[in-house]
Design a protein around this motif. Structure first.
Motif, PDB file in Angstrom:
ATOM      1  N   THR A  68      -7.466  -1.770  -7.110  1.00 10.23           N
ATOM      2  CA  THR A  68      -6.915  -2.083  -8.427  1.00 10.23           C
ATOM      3  C   THR A  68      -7.643  -3.249  -9.080  1.00 10.23           C
ATOM      4  OG1 THR A  68      -5.210  -3.566  -7.511  1.00 10.23           O
ATOM      5  CG2 THR A  68      -4.629  -1.238  -7.802  1.00 10.23           C
ATOM      6  N   TYR A  96      -5.644   1.073  -1.708  1.00 12.05           N
ATOM      7  CA  TYR A  96      -5.327   1.192  -3.131  1.00 12.05           C
ATOM      8  C   TYR A  96      -5.193  -0.172  -3.788  1.00 12.05           C
ATOM      9  CZ  TYR A  96      -4.192   6.077  -2.034  1.00 12.05           C
ATOM     10  OH  TYR A  96      -4.241   7.382  -1.626  1.00 12.05           O
ATOM     11  N   TRP A  97      -4.512  -1.107  -3.123  1.00  7.81           N
ATOM     12  CA  TRP A  97      -4.326  -2.440  -3.707  1.00  7.81           C
ATOM     13  C   TRP A  97      -5.666  -3.100  -3.978  1.00  7.81           C
ATOM     14  CZ3 TRP A  97      -1.445  -5.569  -6.364  1.00  7.81           C
ATOM     15  CH2 TRP A  97      -1.629  -6.949  -6.297  1.00  7.81           C
ATOM     16  N   TYR A 139       3.901   1.545  -1.117  1.00  6.30           N
ATOM     17  CA  TYR A 139       4.582   1.669  -2.411  1.00  6.30           C
ATOM     18  C   TYR A 139       3.641   2.254  -3.465  1.00  6.30           C
ATOM     19  CZ  TYR A 139       7.465   0.460  -6.447  1.00  6.30           C
ATOM     20  OH  TYR A 139       8.220   0.519  -7.589  1.00  6.30           O
ATOM     21  N   LEU A 140       2.392   1.792  -3.486  1.00  2.00           N
ATOM     22  CA  LEU A 140       1.425   2.315  -4.455  1.00  2.00           C
ATOM     23  C   LEU A 140       1.144   3.791  -4.189  1.00  2.00           C
ATOM     24  CD1 LEU A 140      -1.149  -0.634  -4.624  1.00  2.00           C
ATOM     25  CD2 LEU A 140       0.655  -0.078  -6.253  1.00  2.00           C
ATOM     26  N   PHE A 174      -2.653   6.994 -11.183  1.00  2.37           N
ATOM     27  CA  PHE A 174      -2.413   5.553 -11.158  1.00  2.37           C
ATOM     28  C   PHE A 174      -2.020   5.057 -12.544  1.00  2.37           C
ATOM     29  CE2 PHE A 174      -4.132   1.129 -11.366  1.00  2.37           C
ATOM     30  CZ  PHE A 174      -3.173   0.556 -10.544  1.00  2.37           C
ATOM     31  N   GLU A 191       0.828  -1.205   0.000  1.00  2.00           N
ATOM     32  CA  GLU A 191       0.000   0.000   0.000  1.00  2.00           C
ATOM     33  C   GLU A 191       0.862   1.254   0.000  1.00  2.00           C
ATOM     34  OE1 GLU A 191      -3.897   1.735   0.072  1.00  2.00           O
ATOM     35  OE2 GLU A 191      -3.074  -0.238  -0.430  1.00  2.00           O
ATOM     36  N   LEU A 234       6.013  -6.393  -7.453  1.00  2.00           N
ATOM     37  CA  LEU A 234       5.985  -5.283  -6.507  1.00  2.00           C
ATOM     38  C   LEU A 234       7.004  -5.490  -5.395  1.00  2.00           C
ATOM     39  CD1 LEU A 234       2.131  -4.690  -6.226  1.00  2.00           C
ATOM     40  CD2 LEU A 234       3.805  -3.047  -7.107  1.00  2.00           C
ATOM     41  N   ILE A 274       1.499   2.978 -13.412  1.00  2.00           N
ATOM     42  CA  ILE A 274       1.684   1.645 -13.997  1.00  2.00           C
ATOM     43  C   ILE A 274       2.401   1.734 -15.343  1.00  2.00           C
ATOM     44  CG2 ILE A 274      -0.244   0.617 -12.759  1.00  2.00           C
ATOM     45  CD1 ILE A 274      -1.969   0.866 -15.197  1.00  2.00           C
TER      46      ILE A 274
END
Length: 617
Positions: free
Chosen positions: A565, A561-562, A474-475, A577, A472, A609, A581
């Motif tokens: 997705t 966030y994860w 990292y995103l 986002f 989370e 990831l 990516i």
């Protein structure tokens, strides 16, 4: 060795000697319990005699005849340059002084002629100056305020823990005596009993043997902490003139007080970590420092390196260099471990989230005194420890007992090494641990072959939350956004309503089992893989616990966030986002259905990831 014992009653003890607090002594740390215990003993003996002789006049002859003497204990002094220093017994002598102050106030209330006598047992003239016999330099203003009867709540106790305990214990003593000693006759009898029948033994020792006597005395009863005895063994070698001029006592006390703000006896944790960092290459060698490390430091093999036994010059150098630098470094690491910072996040991850206190040992091992690369080494070592710990877990190769042993090997490998070598040396140790576990000749730090089978039931629940917390984070960072919840909450909060829990994307129902060929065993294995689980808050988790996948997708909106997705609208509405990516080249896409292929796809995505999160080269 000269030891001169002298039996004294309190009238003699506090009559013409100013007692200075030697550096061997702790701050005045007695709390309510030892004070209460002392008075339980004193008052029991007094009350037994009082019941038998309530009509006796208060004079020495009557008290000596009808009240037994009571042995309070021994105190040890050392005379240097005309000054008498308390080596052992400060806690008791200070408490007795507070009692005398309270009795002086009671004498005033009862208009008792004992008042001048009591006041002269609290303070008197030593030469041309009037001083408290128990001379707490640095806290004289507190003693004076107590003697002058200032309101306790208004007394300034900013001079330290001694000041706080002086005021607190005076209040305890006041409550005890107000309750137990009532009436002028009983009060005056108690004063005579207190000063004439309570006995101490004073042991006066010469300077040469003070450290040894100090340690031996404190091996009985409630022992001093190792660092307190070590202080005596080290500072006792320095001439008192040099001790004052070099501010060695202030240096020691300042570092101890600073570290112990993190918790009682943190200073002992520092010494153990430092000794292991610099002198233990294996776990077996490190065990010796888990107990009385202050004794180990003076054994022959250690003294051949440290040279601290009967070597005042080496002691002074040690205090000004290794002790000052590494205790300050330890303090810095502890502080960084409390709260996440932008510069050293891995220190926080290790210390607060994963309880990896071994990072203290490793960072101190890598650093040298006044290390110009300190910042870089803190980053490299803390990140390397987090990488090793996490990648071993994510490949099913973590064993807590074996990992402790590996810490010592890492420590030995990076000891005093320059920053540009640390990453390689730590990765080599990770490879060695993987090889020792697998025996396959691996050259990969992180292998999908090992990661593929990792399921949530093979990880501790805390590490599983940590893993998804790092995903989370990292995103969020990649999108230039803040996290929706602090990573500490994701990892540590587990309450039913507001805590975070693992959620299976695939509910256990016939429709989902059918997607896996009706094979329930295969279904259970796959639904537990990391690619098939999420992290949700309690209420979200409950509400989506047994729903079809289509309904679960709706419940994942506005969560982490994860989780989002998986949803189609994430790819339409969030330009940041999409840019993330594209830049990272990651295989993110919405998943309108969720079966075996999707589990594998998400699991591989987590692998990619993870390579980025833990910087796998």
């Amino acid at each position: 060795m000269e030891i001169q014992p002298e039996k004294q009653n309190l009238d003699q003890t506090f009559s013409n000697t100013v007692y200075h607090i030697d550096f061997y002594q702790r701050s005045y740390k007695w709390g309510e319990e030892p004070v209460q215990r002392l008075f339980d003993d004193i008052l029991y003996e007094f009350e037994e005699s009082w019941k038998k002789n309530p009509d006796l006049d208060a004079n020495r002859a009557n008290i000596d005849s009808h009240y037994p003497w009571y042995y309070l204990n021994t105190y040890v002094t050392n005379t240097v340059g005309g000054r008498v220093y308390v080596v052992d017994g400060q806690q008791r002598l200070t408490t007795l002084t507070l009692t005398l102050i309270k009795l002086a106030h009671m004498a005033q209330e009862y208009e008792s002629q004992t008042r001048p006598w009591l006041e002269n047992r609290i303070a008197g003239h030593s030469g041309m100056e009037r001083s408290f016999w128990m001379n707490h330099e640095g806290h004289v203003q507190v003693m004076r305020a107590l003697l002058e009867g200032e309101e306790l709540s208004s007394i300034d106790v900013s001079s330290g823990v001694t000041a706080e305990n002086l005021v607190n214990n005076y209040q305890v003593i006041s409550q005890i005596l107000d309750a137990k000693i009532q009436g002028k006759r009983k009060f005056e009898v108690f004063v005579h009993y207190f000063l004439f029948r309570l006995v101490l033994i004073n042991l006066s020792v010469d300077t040469t043997h003070v450290p040894m006597v100090f340690e031996v005395i404190n091996d009985r009863g409630v022992r001093l902490k190792p660092h307190e005895i070590l202080k005596g063994k080290l500072l006792g070698q320095i001439d008192k003139g040099e001790l004052a001029a070099g501010h060695f006592n202030e240096l020691w006390d300042g570092q101890v007080e600073s570290l112990n703000r993190f918790g009682a006896d943190t200073i002992d944790g520092f010494f153990r970590s430092w000794l292991k960092a610099k002198f233990a290459d294996t776990r077996g060698l490190g065990v010796r420092f888990d107990g009385d490390y202050h004794r180990e430091m003076f054994k022959k093999d250690m003294n051949d390196t440290l040279h601290l036994d009967h070597n005042a010059s080496a002691v002074k150098a040690f205090l000004k260099s290794d002790f000052q630098y590494f205790s300050s470094l330890y303090h810095r690491i502890r502080a960084l471990a409390e709260t996440e910072t932008g510069d050293f996040p891995a220190v926080f991850f290790n210390g607060r989230l994963n309880d990896l206190d071994s990072q203290m040992q490793l960072i101190m091992s890598a650093c040298t005194v006044d290390d110009p690369e300190e910042d870089e080494k803190i980053s490299l070592v803390s990140e390397g420890l987090d990488r090793a710990f996490s990648l071993l877990r994510l490949q099913g190769q973590y064993d807590s007992n074996e990992f402790v042993g590996r810490i010592y090997e890492i420590s030995a490998a990076i000891r005093n090494q320059p920053a540009d070598k640390i990453r390689h040396l730590m990765d080599q140790q990770l490879l060695a641990e993987l090889e020792e576990r697998r025996k396959t000749g691996t050259t990969e730090l992180f292998s999908y072959q090992l990661f593929r089978s990792i399921s949530v039931d093979r990880l501790t629940s805390r590490f599983a939350r940590y893993f998804f917390g790092r995903v989370e984070r990292y995103l969020a960072k990649g999108m230039g956004r803040g996290m929706k919840h602090p990573i500490y909450d994701l990892v540590s909060r587990t309450g039913a309503k507001s805590g975070f829990h693992i959620e299976h994307v695939l509910s256990r129902n016939d429709a989902n089992v059918a997607l896996f060929g009706g094979n329930e065993e295969f279904f259970e294995v796959e639904r537990n893989r990391l690619g098939a689980v999420l992290l949700l808050r309690g209420r979200d988790n409950i509400s989506s616990s047994n729903e079809p996948y289509d309904d679960k997708l709706r419940s994942y909106a506005n969560t982490l966030y994860w989780n989002e997705t998986l949803r189609d609208d994430t790819y339409k509405a969030k330009l940041d986002f999409q840019e993330f990516i594209r830049r990272e080249g990651l295989n993110f896409r919405p998943l309108p259905g969720f079966g075996p292929d999707e589990v594998e796809e998400r699991h591989r995505l987590l692998f990619e990831l993870s390579r980025r999160i833990w910087d796998v080269e």
